[in-house]
Write an enzyme that holds these catalytic residues in place. Structure first.
Site, PDB file in Angstrom:
ATOM      1  CB  SER A   1      -7.552   1.391  -4.136  1.00 50.78           C
ATOM      2  OG  SER A   1      -7.177   1.249  -2.558  1.00 50.78           O
TER       3      SER A   1
ATOM      4  CE  LYS B   1      -3.863   1.686  -0.881  1.00 47.52           C
ATOM      5  NZ  LYS B   1      -4.576   1.264  -1.842  1.00 47.52           N
TER       6      LYS B   1
END
Length: 588
Positions: free
Chosen positions: A387, A194
């Site tokens: 996402s 991430k």
């Protein structure tokens, strides 16, 4: 007096600018109104001219898009071409006996790989009619050539060029800038991949981010090489070598390696078109553009009670009801209305988003879940559905993506800025606080975070990640641990995602619609309706007027430094916990 003189000059300038804008606007209205009154006619032996050079390929533009009708944007050089509108025109060209072929200019088209593939596929289908496609340009970008390679014949200007040397992705990193101005970012995240926060805390990619970027870039590039080699009749290995070593370095190389058929000037290409059409050398080539031809296409099954709502969700995911993005209030309402409308039998959500606010994503997710309980719901992923874009897709009955769609990135992050050094040391500004509780000035940016504050935020991030995982697990019918194995914020191509259970089918929007039709068993008796409803072109034009003028001035003044300003401006959208792509990938 000098100050008053400057103020007076500004006032006079604004007045003159307003008058000129007024005259320009109404002059434009007159031109376009006169054009729109003209009935579109189609002569025999007509060529569909698709001039996409320099255009940004988006999901859709207004049906009455005057730019594709032959008018330039008067407020800047950035203008768009709608994928839906182009596909509509190409399909009409395939079936219309008066259209003999397509003349294609794709040189410097601005588009992601998945949308290029979707347009390429409809051009491939057009060729099955036996009609020709001829492509010409002075310079081809990598994407422009990928699209043009579908043509029967490709021509290049004798002193032009082709950018055929593979794909790259470059990120902008702000660590050095923040250090100079006295801003200290602090990040909270879950998962080694991430890396959306990396531009704010690093000066280059992390090893994990480099690994995932290389992995999906290689896959996308291989797909492109395969398509080019198949279309041009060159072996895959040869095409890969040409691409890897950038062997096309001058125009003649493009001919020698069979990437183009010949080096010619545009007037010579026009002569070839006349020959195909059986026209004399002085006869004008009858042409029509996508907007005009699309207006002749007849909508099917207007009275059908089997209606499929295609909801176009394009842009960042944000809260509220803003335009030009996927705003939670607006899109939740669109999905809710489609669910409650008895005439709508199925919903297709077309997602083209790098993600954004996890709260806004959750609001849309809830409506998607409710819709799925009422009727079939299919997701079509465009260039990117990652996402937050994946979050809102997860509840669907079926997820469809192109092989080169960028998806996944299941993870979240939080970002906070300590501006104490900036305001205290750089600007000489100090602050003082009176509070009733230990955390009454929680996350005050004028001081560093306390350990208690850090632990609270990190716990929120971890809870948000667990929620994200559970949403995907529920929607995909997977165990949470299985989701975590392909999560951690890692990005995948559609090809890679289908192998990992994140995607069900490979294909474009047409494939998703086909699946929705099968689910409601409508056969050929169905009608497609697109949402959200589009504003008239002049409303969009005037609402964008101020922004276009401002952006053009800033770009001219700042040059390359405008990219840095653009990155800083994007910070305004980073409110709350984010489910966003690892970085803003610029693939070229």
């Amino acid at each position: 007096m000098k100050f008053l003189g400057n103020v007076l000059a500004v006032i006079v300038g604004l007045f003159v600018f307003s008058i000129l804008s007024f005259l320009l606007f109404f002059g434009l209205i007159g031109i376009i109104a006169a054009s729109s009154d003209e009935e579109v006619t189609l002569e025999k032996n007509t060529v569909l001219h698709l001039n996409l050079n320099g255009r940004t390929l988006v999901e859709r533009t207004a049906e009455d898009d005057f730019e594709l009708g032959g008018f330039a944007n008067p407020f800047g050089q950035d203008f768009s071409a709608g994928l839906l509108n182009l596909k509509k025109a190409i399909r009409e060209a395939k079936s219309n006996e008066n259209i003999k072929g397509i003349y294609l200019n794709t040189g410097m088209i601005l588009a992601g790989q998945a949308n290029l593939l979707e347009l390429r596929e409809v051009l491939e289908d057009f060729k099955s009619s036996g009609k020709f496609i001829v492509a010409y340009d002075e310079i081809y970008s990598e994407g422009g050539y990928y699209l043009a390679s579908v043509a029967d014949e490709i021509y290049l200007n004798p002193i032009g060029g082709i950018d055929f040397n593979g794909l790259s992705s470059e990120g902008v990193f702000l660590k050095g800038f923040f250090e100079k101005v006295g801003i200290k970012p602090e990040v909270f995240r879950v998962g080694e991949f991430k890396s959306a926060v990396e531009p704010f805390i690093l000066d280059k990619m992390s090893p994990e981010n480099r690994l995932q970027t290389q992995y999906f870039l290689d896959d996308i590039n291989e797909q492109m090489i395969t398509a080019v080699s198949d279309s041009r009749g060159i072996s895959f290995d040869s095409t890969l070598t040409i691409n890897n070593q950038m062997l096309v370095r001058k125009p003649e190389d493009a001919v020698n390696f069979h990437l183009v058929d010949a080096l010619t000037y545009e007037d010579e290409v026009h002569a070839k078109l006349r020959e195909k059409l059986g026209l004399g050398e002085d006869e004008e080539i009858p042409t029509i553009n996508a907007t005009q031809l699309g207006s002749l296409a007849k909508s099917k099954n207007l009275s059908s009670k089997n209606r499929i709502a295609v909801i176009i969700a394009e842009g960042e995911i944000v809260g509220g009801s803003a335009e030009g993005v996927i705003s939670s209030e607006k899109f939740a309402q669109e999905i809710r209305e489609a669910r409650k409308n008895e005439n709508i039998k199925a919903i297709v959500l077309r997602v083209n988003s790098p993600g954004g606010s996890i709260l806004a994503s959750e609001v849309i997710w809830r409506e998607m879940k409710e819709a799925k309980a009422a009727k079939p719901v299919v997701v079509s992923m465009g260039e990117v559905a990652a996402s937050g874009g994946y979050y809102i897709s997860a509840p669907a009955d079926v997820i469809v993506a192109q092989p080169n769609t960028i998806t996944g990135s299941i993870g979240i992050f939080g970002l906070w800025f300590n501006v104490q050094e900036l305001i205290n040391d750089k600007l000489g500004v100090t602050t003082d606080v009176v509070a009733t509780g230990e955390l009454s000035d929680f996350m005050n940016p004028s001081r560093p975070l306390t350990e208690v504050e850090r632990s609270i935020i990190q716990r929120q991030i971890e809870d948000g990640y667990d929620t994200f995982i559970s949403r995907v697990a529920e929607g995909r019918g997977m165990e949470p641990e299985a989701v975590k194995e392909v999560a951690s914020g890692r990005v995948w191509t559609g090809n890679q995602a289908i192998e990992r259970g994140l995607v069900d089918e490979l294909g474009g929007l047409d494939k998703a619609i086909e699946i929705a039709v099968e689910k409601i068993e409508a056969g050929d008796d169905y009608r497609i309706i697109y949402y959200p409803e589009q504003k008239p072109w002049f409303e969009t034009l005037m609402s964008d007027f101020g922004n276009n003028v401002k952006l053009k001035l800033l770009r001219n003044q700042l040059g390359e430094e405008y990219k840095l300003l653009e990155k800083i401006e994007q910070l305004k959208n980073l409110q709350g916990v984010q489910a966003r792509m690892p970085q803003e990938f610029k693939i070229r």
